[in-house]
Every structure is written in structure tokens, then in C-alpha cells.
Write an enzyme that holds these catalytic residues in place. Structure first.
Site, PDB file in Angstrom:
ATOM      1  N   ASP A   7       1.132  -7.678   2.093  1.00  0.00           N
ATOM      2  CA  ASP A   7       1.277  -6.235   1.884  1.00  0.00           C
ATOM      3  C   ASP A   7       2.749  -5.810   1.719  1.00  0.00           C
ATOM      4  O   ASP A   7       3.315  -5.180   2.600  1.00  0.00           O
ATOM      5  CB  ASP A   7       0.621  -5.503   3.064  1.00  0.00           C
ATOM      6  CG  ASP A   7       0.303  -4.057   2.745  1.00  0.00           C
ATOM      7  OD1 ASP A   7       0.870  -3.519   1.774  1.00  0.00           O
ATOM      8  OD2 ASP A   7      -0.506  -3.445   3.477  1.00  0.00           O
TER       9      ASP A   7
ATOM     10  N   SER B 210       3.907   2.335   8.182  1.00  0.00           N
ATOM     11  CA  SER B 210       3.678   1.334   7.154  1.00  0.00           C
ATOM     12  C   SER B 210       4.963   1.047   6.402  1.00  0.00           C
ATOM     13  O   SER B 210       5.633   1.970   5.950  1.00  0.00           O
ATOM     14  CB  SER B 210       2.629   1.824   6.164  1.00  0.00           C
ATOM     15  OG  SER B 210       1.378   1.796   6.765  1.00  0.00           O
TER      16      SER B 210
ATOM     17  N   HIS C 258       0.827  -1.220   0.000  1.00  0.00           N
ATOM     18  CA  HIS C 258       0.000   0.000   0.000  1.00  0.00           C
ATOM     19  C   HIS C 258       0.855   1.261   0.000  1.00  0.00           C
ATOM     20  O   HIS C 258       0.351   2.338  -0.293  1.00  0.00           O
ATOM     21  CB  HIS C 258      -1.058  -0.028   1.109  1.00  0.00           C
ATOM     22  CG  HIS C 258      -0.591   0.239   2.500  1.00  0.00           C
ATOM     23  ND1 HIS C 258      -0.289  -0.745   3.414  1.00  0.00           N
ATOM     24  CD2 HIS C 258      -0.391   1.402   3.157  1.00  0.00           C
ATOM     25  CE1 HIS C 258       0.062  -0.208   4.562  1.00  0.00           C
ATOM     26  NE2 HIS C 258       0.018   1.097   4.437  1.00  0.00           N
TER      27      HIS C 258
END
Ligand code: ARG
Length: 719
Positions: free
Chosen positions: A221, A653, A86
Site C-alpha cells: 500500500d 494512512s 489508497h
């Protein structure tokens, strides 16, 4: 009984605010001995110098600020970089086309020649951190107290620019403890970053928004990039002659696996928290800011989704924006629910009582909370309007862009023709970005919808009166008719949507054309109205609340003096957090294991689904148990992800999850739903970070992508 109970509560509060174990995002350069010892107690095997050093190479040299809001880590001596899918999402979408759809099908470079340049993508390495509190405070003394909040960013930017001047570095100064401390960060920015590999979206975003912010999680991810430099190892713009970065430090990768209780340490760039927010600020969020934002985003998302499912080209265009809007739509909805469930207002009120008791004999702090309360009360009637402008009117890409053109008008009116022309020219790259991503059918519906929502939800005396009385001539304002008609007119006639005409305008702006444009007229009506009716209240609120919070934190710092377990809010500066792999009980009768495996992928798999489809080859590999060296000995499966009780937030992230020896065991990629109030208050029982297990990532690279070249580049620790 009552007083006894109160005393007991008071005692609990004192304990809870002084012993902060797994809570905390620590500046690695300022790790106190007590905090470091706590890390060792939990399983850290490295020295402080190995974690962060000014003079020697240390782990911090392998960690980068990736793009504008994520973290990445260097994992090979040739600048190979891991981050989340992402985080790479926008770049993967922009190098894709319907014919070469890497977002949909994945991409694996088998040689360096095949790697794909990513226009505009940069990574930044941290060089050093210095305390510049005295310098900044001295400068701020030049202003009146109520000017400080509006001048602060400018002052920091100016001092940063001065410090960067004639150096190859970028210097940024950050605000800590609400203006009570200022630290200066020096970065080296690399501008040639190329895409090396990504799984298909059906792995990288498996589970989509349904599973987002939730455990158990089966999302792969990750995405892979490489940093390039000029032939001398210095940052350079993209050039085919550039060479892979030779890093100061890169992370070894351990495939030994995790078990409950293992040490876990996460480095990265957490974006923002507001842990010292007052009860009044939380109330404002729960009552007004969050629910209105969620409602407006909900409306936009539905309209975007309706077009994205129809056409893969539209999907590619809107994918990045949609994902970002959806991510924080779910977050803010969950945040409110958890704030209410955990009664964070009462928690904060207790902290405020504790502070008041401490400050009782200090006149400086008299009436502090009454003033804060009044400040929020005065702002409250206008606050919904701000959300409606930012998330409603400016939720339309066209209206948001048209709004930026106001400045041209303002500058011309002020007789600053040169500035106006310069401003227009500078808008060009921004315009290209806007027009390339503009999807007319969804944006037209957004315009009609948000203008109607504005009419229904904003007080009559705060609405743009003239605009709505004109609109009334197109139909009854409580029906869809006038809004649909207006939107149609805007999108059929606006010259902003005509690339050739509009670029010519930017070269030679003519405000007469602008004044006739329907998109500009509409955007202007709302912006002018905001400036007249709300902006003065907003400035007043910002100035007052800054001063009050600054004073509150000054007191808190004094009260907590000597307490090493006291940390600053996240502000996109490098932090390290530590904790352990840990299962949890989300609610009565439910136990969440600390790991989840590929078995869950086959359980959730729905062929052809928008969120739960998966590549047939992956399902096949799972069914055949073709796991190679990545199999988990305990489960005889592949572990997809695991949870730890580290304290992280958005911006982390892509962050590396390291074991006690500083080896990479996973990539942090999410927080859990039950603790979504974490930006404002950490729930120590429930707070978890969701991490991709590095073994699943390597399994996908090798078995699905066949990219053994990537595996061979790593320093794999197997025993
Ligand atoms: N919740 C994740 C984070 O903020 C991002 C997940 C993106 N995926 C999505 N379905 N929108 O780190």
C-alpha cells in the site's frame, strides 16, 4: 460479595483510565515529561527538540497533511514524498485512461520530466501551534449557550481567516476536549505535487476489501509523489518551470528490519476519534447509526460493483468512490461488532459512575447523565431518517447533486438574485467533478433501490407523503415496478445530465426549468421533507448534546488535572503515537505473528481475480527469491508488513513508522479488525496498527519497477 466486587471493578477502572501506555495520540508540541520518558523507556533515542521544535528543524518538518485526509512524509532533499497507495488512489485514477492505465499497470517516472502533475492535489506543512482558548471562548460568550454549537465552526473559520490574512500561510483553529480548549495551527500549503511512482493496483490494493482492516496483510500500500515550488522555494500552482522542494528535514530510510518488541513511533494526521463519548452515544451508534449506514452502503456497493466489473472505463470512473464507500462500510460493521464484543457500553457506564462519584458534591454536574440520556432519547426516533438521507438518497450521486441546487431556488425566492447567480457559478467546478464521475447505469439502480428502502424503513409520518402518493400511480409500492419506472424517467429526462444544457443553466439560472426537472423534483421532495420533519429535532439535539458534552469534558479535565497521560481526541491535527512491534492473539487458539512475508502473496494469489491477482513478474521474483538487499535475514524472505501497538486512526494512512532514531521503517496503512472499536475505546490487548515494511516497498520499486532512480535519491541506512 457484591459490594466487594463493585469496589474491585471501581479500582480497575481507576487504574485503566490513569495508566495509558500505548494508548494516546500526542500533540508533539505539548509532550509532557512523563510521556516523553515513557517513549524513552520503550526505545526512543531522540530528544524532545528533535521530535518537535519551533526554532530548529525537527522530524515534524518532514511530515505533511497529504490531500484532504492522509499523511505523507518527505524522504529526500528533493521533496520526494511517500504515502499509501489508497491515499494516492483518486489521483492515480484521474491521471489514468483506459489506454494509459496506471491504476491497473503501475507507473514509474525514471526522470523528473516524466512525473505527472496532479490537478488539485496539495500538501501542507505545519509551521506552528498556539493556544487560543481565551480568544475563542471570549468570542463564544457573545452567543446564548444553545447557539454555540451552530455558531462554532463559523467563529473558528472567521478567526482563522483573520489570522491568515496578509500572510503566506493558512491558519486553522481546532476544537479540543469538546470545546474546552482551542489550538491554532499555521500551515504552508504546496500546490504543485506530482506523481512519481505507483505499483499496479494488484500490488497496491492486493487483497482488496476482503483483506481490508485485517491481519495478516499482503498489500503493497504505497505510492510516491514529489513536491514542487517556484524558483524561490515558495508554494506555487503547477508550472513546468517549478523546481523540487528543498525541505527543512527529510527522513532517512532504514532497511535493517524489525523484530518483535522494537520501538515504533508514528507521526501523522489522525482524522477523528470520540474516546470521551458517553454510553448513550455508543448505544445510539450500535442500535441505529451503524447498522443503517452499513445496509445502505451494502446496497450501493453491489450496484456499483456490477457495472465496474463489466467495463474498465467505468471501473476507473467509480474506483475512488467505491473504495471510500467500501472502506467505511466494513469499518462501521466491524466497529459495531467489536463495541458489542468488548462491551464498551459497560466500560463507559463505569467511567460515568466514576465521574458521578467525583462530581457528587458539585451541583454544576447534577443530572448531567440524565440530561444526556434524555437528549438521546428525544433524538432517537428521527435518527434513522438522517442516515437514510445521507447514505440513502444522497448515496445517489445525481440526487445528491440535485439537492445542492435547492439553494439557488431558496436564494431566488428570498429575492437575493445576485447571490443565487453567484452560487450557481460557483457550482461549476463541483458539477464538472460530478458529471465526469457519473455512471448512469449504476446510479439509476441506486435511485430505484434507495427510494424503495426509504419507503420500507422510514416511519410513514416522516415520509414525503405527496411524493409517495404520486409514485403509487406508477405501481404497487411494495414491488420494484414504480421505483424502476421513476428511475428510468429521471435518468432519461433530467437536464442535469446534459452537460451543455446544464452549464448554460449555471451561467443563467432559470428556476422554471429546475422545477420541471425530475431529478430535482425527487431530491427536493426528500430534502424539503427532512427540513420540515427532522431538521428542527437535529438542531435541537446538536445544540443540547454539545453543551452537555462540553460540560462533561470540563469536569473530566478537572478530575484528571495533573495527569499527563490524558490526551485529546484526534481532530486532523498533527499527532505522534508510540509503541512497539508486537504479535497478538486475536482469539482463543490463534496466534498472530508480528510480521508477514511474500510467501503469503503466493498463497493468496488467484490469477485473474478482482482482489487477489498479482503481477506475473512479482510472482516470478518471489519464486526466484530475487530479493537483493531487502531480504529479511531471519526469514530469508521479504517482509511485506508488520504490526505495532501504536494508537492511530483513519487519516494516519501514509504515516511514517519510525524507529528509535527517527529512521523510516514502514508506512502505517490500516487498523486491525479485532479492535475496530478504537475510535470510541482502545482495547490495549488487541489494538494494532498494520504497517507496510519499507523493505517490501523498496523491493517493488527496484525489482519490479526498475526505478533505481528513486532508490538512489534516498538516504538508506543499512548497518
Ligand atoms: N482500511 C484502510 C484505511 O482506512 C484503507 C484501505 C483501502 N482499501 C480498500 N480495500 N478499500 O486506512
Amino acid at each position: 460479595m457484591k459490594t466487594l466486587l463493585l469496589k474491585f471493578i471501581f479500582f480497575l477502572v481507576l487504574i485503566s483510565t490513569s495508566v495509558r501506555a500505548d494508548e494516546g495520540m500526542w500533540l508533539p508540541s505539548l509532550l509532557g515529561n512523563k510521556v516523553y520518558n515513557e517513549m524513552v523507556k520503550k526505545g526512543l533515542k531522540l530528544t524532545k527538540e528533535q521530535l518537535y521544535s519551533m526554532n530548529k528543524n525537527s522530524i515534524k518538518d518532514a511530515i505533511v497533511l497529504f490531500g484532504s485526509g492522509c499523511t505523507g512524509e518527505i524522504v529526500s532533499k528533493e521533496g520526494l514524498l511517500f504515502t499509501n497507495h489508497h491515499c494516492g488512489y483518486d489521483n492515480i485514477a484521474s491521471v489514468s485512461s483506459v489506454a494509459h492505465n496506471y491504476l491497473k499497470d503501475g507507473f514509474w517516472a525514471k526522470t523528473k520530466q516524466e512525473e505527472i502533475a496532479c490537478n488539485g492535489l496539495t500538501v501542507q506543512f505545519l509551521i506552528k501551534i498556539e493556544d487560543v482558548t481565551d480568544k475563542v471562548t471570549a468570542k463564544l460568550k457573545e452567543f446564548k449557550p444553545n447557539e454555540v454549537s451552530s455558531k462554532l465552526q463559523g467563529v473558528l473559520a472567521e478567526l482563522g481567516a483573520t489570522a491568515s490574512k496578509d500572510t503566506p500561510y493558512e491558519v486553522r483553529i481546532n476544537n479540543f476536549f469538546k470545546g474546552n480548549q482551542f489550538l491554532q495551527f499555521t500551515y504552508q500549503r504546496f500546490k504543485d505535487v506530482r506523481l512519481v511512482g505507483t505499483p499496479p493496483e494488484s500490488i497496491g490494493k492486493f487483497g482488496g476489501d476482503t483483506d481490508n482492516w485485517q491481519w495478516p496483510r499482503h498489500t503493497g500500500d504505497f505510492s510516491i509523489f514529489r513536491v514542487y515550488t517556484d524558483k524561490n522555494g515558495n508554494p506555487a500552482e503547477y508550472n513546468s518551470e517549478n523546481i523540487p522542494l528543498n525541505p527543512k528535514h527529510f527522513l532517512p530510510v532504514s532497511i535493517k528490519g524489525v523484530k518483535d518488541g522494537d520501538y515504533a513511533m508514528i507521526y501523522g494526521y489522525p482524522g477523528s476519534t470520540n474516546r470521551y463519548e458517553t454510553s448513550y452515544g455508543i448505544k445510539q451508534k450500535i442500535d441505529i447509526d451503524n447498522p443503517n449506514l452499513v445496509e445502505l452502503r451494502d446496497a450501493r456497493l453491489k450496484l456499483m460493483y456490477a457495472e465496474m466489473v463489466k467495463d474498465p472505463a467505468v471501473k476507473l470512473k467509480l474506483a475512488g468512490n467505491y473504495a471510500n464507500v467500501a472502506n467505511y462500510w466494513k469499518f462501521f460493521d466491524g466497529e459495531s461488532k467489536q463495541l458489542i464484543k468488548h462491551n464498551v457500553i459497560a466500560q463507559k457506564e463505569n467511567e460515568e459512575k466514576e465521574f458521578e462519584a467525583w462530581a457528587a458534591s458539585k451541583p454544576e454536574y447534577a443530572n448531567l447523565f440524565t440530561n444526556i440520556k434524555n437528549t438521546y432519547q428525544n433524538w432517537r426516533p428521527y435518527s434513522k431518517h438522517r442516515v437514510y438521507l445521507n447514505e440513502g438518497i444522497n448515496g445517489s450521486a445525481l440526487l445528491a447533486f440535485a439537492g445542492t441546487l435547492k439553494q439557488i431556488d431558496v436564494l431566488y425566492k428570498a429575492g437575493k438574485n445576485d447571490d443565487a447567480a453567484k452560487y450557481a457559478k460557483n457550482l461549476k467546478s463541483f458539477y464538472v467533478k460530478f458529471i465526469d464521475a457519473e455512471d448512469i447505469p449504476s446510479d439509476r439502480n441506486i435511485v430505484a433501490t434507495v427510494i424503495k428502502m426509504f419507503f420500507n424503513n422510514i416511519d410513514e409520518n416522516q415520509r414525503p407523503q405527496e411524493f409517495y402518493s404520486k409514485l403509487k400511480t406508477m405501481g404497487n409500492l411494495s414491488t420494484d415496478e414504480p421505483y424502476q419506472k421513476l428511475a428510468k424517467q429521471i435518468f432519461e429526462t433530467s437536464f442535469i445530465l446534459n452537460k451543455e444544457k446544464f452549464e448554460a443553466f449555471l451561467e443563467k439560472p432559470d428556476t422554471a426549468i429546475l422545477h420541471k426537472d425530475e431529478a430535482y423534483k425527487t431530491a427536493s421532495a426528500f430534502v424539503d421533507n427532512f427540513n420540515a420533519n427532522v431538521a428542527p429535532q437535529l438542531s435541537k439535539f446538536n445544540a443540547e448534546i454539545y453543551t452537555l458534552n462540553n460540560l462533561y469534558l470540563k469536569g473530566v479535565l478537572e478530575m484528571r488535572k495533573g495527569n499527563e497521560f490524558f490526551y485529546p481526541d484526534a481532530n486532523q491535527t498533527m499527532r505522534v503515537s508510540f509503541g512497539n512491534v508486537k504479535s497478538y492473539k486475536p482469539k482463543d487458539g490463534v496466534y498472530y505473528k508480528e510480521i508477514c512475508t511474500v510467501k503469503g502473496i503466493t498463497e493468496k494469489y488467484v490469477p485473474g481475480d478482482y482482489e487477489f491477482d498479482a503481477p506475473a513478474k512479482l510472482i516470478d521474483l518471489i519464486n526466484k527469491k530475487d530479493f537483493g538487499q531487502y531480504v529479511d535475514k531471519q526469514t530469508n524472505d521479504i517482509v511485506v508488513s508488520f504490526i505495532t501497538n501504536n494508537d492511530i486512526t483513519g487519516g494516519n494512512s501514509g504515516s511514517p513508522v519510525l524507529n528509535g532514531k527517527g529512521e523510516l521503517i514502514g508506512l502505517a496503512f490500516d487498523g486491525n479488525y479485532e479492535a475496530l472499536s478504537h475510535k470510541l475505546a482502545v482495547d490495549k490487548e488487541l489494538n494494532r496498527t498494520i504497517n507496510l515494511d519499507i523493505r517490501y516497498m523498496l523491493f517493488v520499486i527496484e525489482k519490479l519497477g526498475g526505478a533505481t532512480n528513486i532508490i538512489n535519491e534516498l538516504n538508506l541506512i543499512k548497518i
